[in-house]
Design an enzyme around this catalytic site. Structure first.
Site, PDB file in Angstrom:
ATOM      1  N   ARG A   1       0.853  -1.186   0.000  1.00  0.00           N
ATOM      2  CA  ARG A   1       0.000   0.000   0.000  1.00  0.00           C
ATOM      3  C   ARG A   1       0.894   1.243   0.000  1.00  0.00           C
ATOM      4  O   ARG A   1       2.064   1.179   0.396  1.00  0.00           O
ATOM      5  CB  ARG A   1      -0.897   0.024   1.235  1.00  0.00           C
ATOM      6  CG  ARG A   1      -1.816  -1.192   1.373  1.00  0.00           C
ATOM      7  CD  ARG A   1      -2.588  -1.088   2.683  1.00  0.00           C
ATOM      8  NE  ARG A   1      -3.517  -2.212   2.854  1.00  0.00           N
ATOM      9  CZ  ARG A   1      -3.217  -3.333   3.512  1.00  0.00           C
ATOM     10  NH1 ARG A   1      -2.013  -3.484   4.055  1.00  0.00           N
ATOM     11  NH2 ARG A   1      -4.105  -4.300   3.639  1.00  0.00           N
TER      12      ARG A   1
ATOM     13  N   LYS B   1      -1.537  -2.486   8.280  1.00  0.00           N
ATOM     14  CA  LYS B   1      -2.556  -1.921   9.165  1.00  0.00           C
ATOM     15  C   LYS B   1      -2.388  -2.487  10.571  1.00  0.00           C
ATOM     16  O   LYS B   1      -2.083  -3.656  10.755  1.00  0.00           O
ATOM     17  CB  LYS B   1      -3.956  -2.244   8.622  1.00  0.00           C
ATOM     18  CG  LYS B   1      -4.257  -1.564   7.281  1.00  0.00           C
ATOM     19  CD  LYS B   1      -5.648  -1.904   6.793  1.00  0.00           C
ATOM     20  CE  LYS B   1      -5.963  -1.172   5.491  1.00  0.00           C
ATOM     21  NZ  LYS B   1      -7.308  -1.502   4.971  1.00  0.00           N
TER      22      LYS B   1
ATOM     23  N   HIS C   1      -3.116   2.004  -5.415  1.00  0.00           N
ATOM     24  CA  HIS C   1      -3.887   0.801  -5.102  1.00  0.00           C
ATOM     25  C   HIS C   1      -4.153  -0.032  -6.359  1.00  0.00           C
ATOM     26  O   HIS C   1      -4.320  -1.249  -6.268  1.00  0.00           O
ATOM     27  CB  HIS C   1      -5.210   1.173  -4.421  1.00  0.00           C
ATOM     28  CG  HIS C   1      -5.617   0.204  -3.360  1.00  0.00           C
ATOM     29  ND1 HIS C   1      -4.931   0.067  -2.171  1.00  0.00           N
ATOM     30  CD2 HIS C   1      -6.617  -0.706  -3.319  1.00  0.00           C
ATOM     31  CE1 HIS C   1      -5.508  -0.876  -1.444  1.00  0.00           C
ATOM     32  NE2 HIS C   1      -6.527  -1.363  -2.114  1.00  0.00           N
TER      33      HIS C   1
ATOM     34  N   ARG D   1      -1.370  -2.298  -6.646  1.00  0.00           N
ATOM     35  CA  ARG D   1      -1.563  -3.409  -5.698  1.00  0.00           C
ATOM     36  C   ARG D   1      -2.495  -4.451  -6.300  1.00  0.00           C
ATOM     37  O   ARG D   1      -2.243  -5.651  -6.221  1.00  0.00           O
ATOM     38  CB  ARG D   1      -2.130  -2.849  -4.393  1.00  0.00           C
ATOM     39  CG  ARG D   1      -2.374  -3.868  -3.288  1.00  0.00           C
ATOM     40  CD  ARG D   1      -2.698  -3.107  -2.011  1.00  0.00           C
ATOM     41  NE  ARG D   1      -3.356  -3.921  -1.000  1.00  0.00           N
ATOM     42  CZ  ARG D   1      -2.724  -4.660  -0.104  1.00  0.00           C
ATOM     43  NH1 ARG D   1      -1.413  -4.729  -0.107  1.00  0.00           N
ATOM     44  NH2 ARG D   1      -3.396  -5.346   0.804  1.00  0.00           N
TER      45      ARG D   1
ATOM     46  N   HIS E   1      -3.565  -9.382   3.998  1.00  0.00           N
ATOM     47  CA  HIS E   1      -4.997  -9.456   4.304  1.00  0.00           C
ATOM     48  C   HIS E   1      -5.218 -10.313   5.541  1.00  0.00           C
ATOM     49  O   HIS E   1      -4.589 -11.363   5.691  1.00  0.00           O
ATOM     50  CB  HIS E   1      -5.773 -10.065   3.129  1.00  0.00           C
ATOM     51  CG  HIS E   1      -5.959  -9.116   1.992  1.00  0.00           C
ATOM     52  ND1 HIS E   1      -6.269  -9.534   0.710  1.00  0.00           N
ATOM     53  CD2 HIS E   1      -5.902  -7.760   1.922  1.00  0.00           C
ATOM     54  CE1 HIS E   1      -6.375  -8.479  -0.085  1.00  0.00           C
ATOM     55  NE2 HIS E   1      -6.158  -7.401   0.630  1.00  0.00           N
TER      56      HIS E   1
ATOM     57  N   TYR F   1     -10.025 -11.180  -6.243  1.00  0.00           N
ATOM     58  CA  TYR F   1      -9.142 -11.294  -7.404  1.00  0.00           C
ATOM     59  C   TYR F   1      -9.449 -12.536  -8.232  1.00  0.00           C
ATOM     60  O   TYR F   1      -9.185 -12.564  -9.425  1.00  0.00           O
ATOM     61  CB  TYR F   1      -7.685 -11.292  -6.954  1.00  0.00           C
ATOM     62  CG  TYR F   1      -7.306 -10.007  -6.282  1.00  0.00           C
ATOM     63  CD1 TYR F   1      -7.181  -8.827  -7.006  1.00  0.00           C
ATOM     64  CD2 TYR F   1      -7.120  -9.947  -4.903  1.00  0.00           C
ATOM     65  CE1 TYR F   1      -6.870  -7.631  -6.383  1.00  0.00           C
ATOM     66  CE2 TYR F   1      -6.807  -8.760  -4.274  1.00  0.00           C
ATOM     67  CZ  TYR F   1      -6.691  -7.604  -5.020  1.00  0.00           C
ATOM     68  OH  TYR F   1      -6.387  -6.421  -4.397  1.00  0.00           O
TER      69      TYR F   1
END
Length: 298
Positions: free
Chosen positions: A145, A169, A241, A244, A267, A276
């Site tokens: 990111r 994150k 993004h 990504r 994730h 995806y």
């Protein structure tokens, strides 16, 4: 009864005027559909079938699932109020399933577009061009990111083992490997950066610097990617993004296991990665429709 509900959300719930108008409009539209004057609506005479039929008619008329869900929410609030004040003994909206919202498939750059972007950036050897080229390639090859690449320090990039330590994150750490070509690009960039600003490579040294030698921001990254990729891509969106998404889609297209991609992207849930697979299936379906003689009816 509608006016009592509107008074309730105005006086007791303090809803905004815009929200109140939306609720009123939705309820009036429903009354029009079942051929009842809003001022004489008797909720006890309405069935769940009436509401389902209304929802179907809205979808058939081209309304988006998100809009229909919002209108259903208005009816649910109204019936909850009717149940609360004792005007009905059952909330008929509870058994109604809202239409699923279509999840937009992630867009991604074509391999040819990535090659064009890299070729154009590699033509110059000044520090800003070397840095911009590295940013594009690093996002593309690692799936980071923009906030993650901004947060990198020199100590996070290991050129011996060819891996980068990324803090995602909630400061969740992950390790992502990279190839020889990116390793060489990183070496060249760091050498040019150190010479440009008279620096030495230190573990705490911010990895990416602006033209003035300051630590880059997320906005800096976004501007660079949007500008550079906008020169070579026909997509409407040219954000970090999208790079990504491109990383994940091409990994999957080239045989990577979805759990591996989940780990590389950082994730926490496999559901976030499975989008995806839908992108890849859409590609396969499009290729089939174009190539197979029996794919479409004459």
């Amino acid at each position: 009864m509608i006016h009592k509900f509107l008074d309730y959300i105005t006086i007791e719930r303090h809803y905004s005027p815009l929200t109140i108008r939306a609720y009123e409009q939705d309820l009036k539209e429903f009354c029009s559909f079942i051929h009842v004057d809003p001022s004489t609506l008797e909720p006890g005479n309405v069935s769940d079938v009436d509401i389902k039929d209304w929802m179907i008619s809205l979808l058939d008329a081209g309304e988006k699932p998100r809009t229909v869900r919002r209108k259903l929410s208005s009816l649910r609030s109204f019936w909850r109020f009717m149940l609360r004040v004792g005007y009905v003994n059952k909330d008929i909206t509870r058994a109604i399933i809202a239409p699923k919202m279509d999840k937009p498939l992630p867009v991604f750059f074509k391999e040819s577009e990535m090659s064009k972007a890299q070729d154009s950036l590699d033509l110059a050897d000044d520090f800003p061009s070397m840095r911009d080229s590295l940013i594009i390639d690093m996002l593309y090859q690692t799936g980071m990111r923009e906030a993650e690449i901004v947060g990198l320090s020199d100590g996070d990039v290991d050129l011996i083992t060819k891996q980068v330590r990324i803090f995602g994150k909630r400061r969740k750490e992950r390790i992502v490997p990279f190839g020889d070509s990116l390793a060489e690009r990183i070496r060249s960039y760091m050498s040019a950066r150190n010479e440009q600003f008279d620096l030495t490579t230190q573990p705490a040294q911010p990895f990416l610097l602006t033209d003035k030698g300051e630590k880059m921001t997320v906005n800096n990254i976004y501007t660079i990617v949007r500008s550079r990729m906008g020169e070579v891509s026909t997509l409407k969106k040219h954000s970090p993004h999208v790079l990504r998404h491109t990383f994940a889609t091409q990994m999957l297209n080239n045989g990577a296991d979805i759990n591996t991609i989940k780990t590389l992207l950082g994730h926490s849930s496999l559901a976030a990665t499975q989008v995806y697979t839908h992108t890849t299936f859409e590609q396969l379906k499009a290729a089939y429709q174009q190539a197979h003689p029996r794919a479409k009816k004459n």
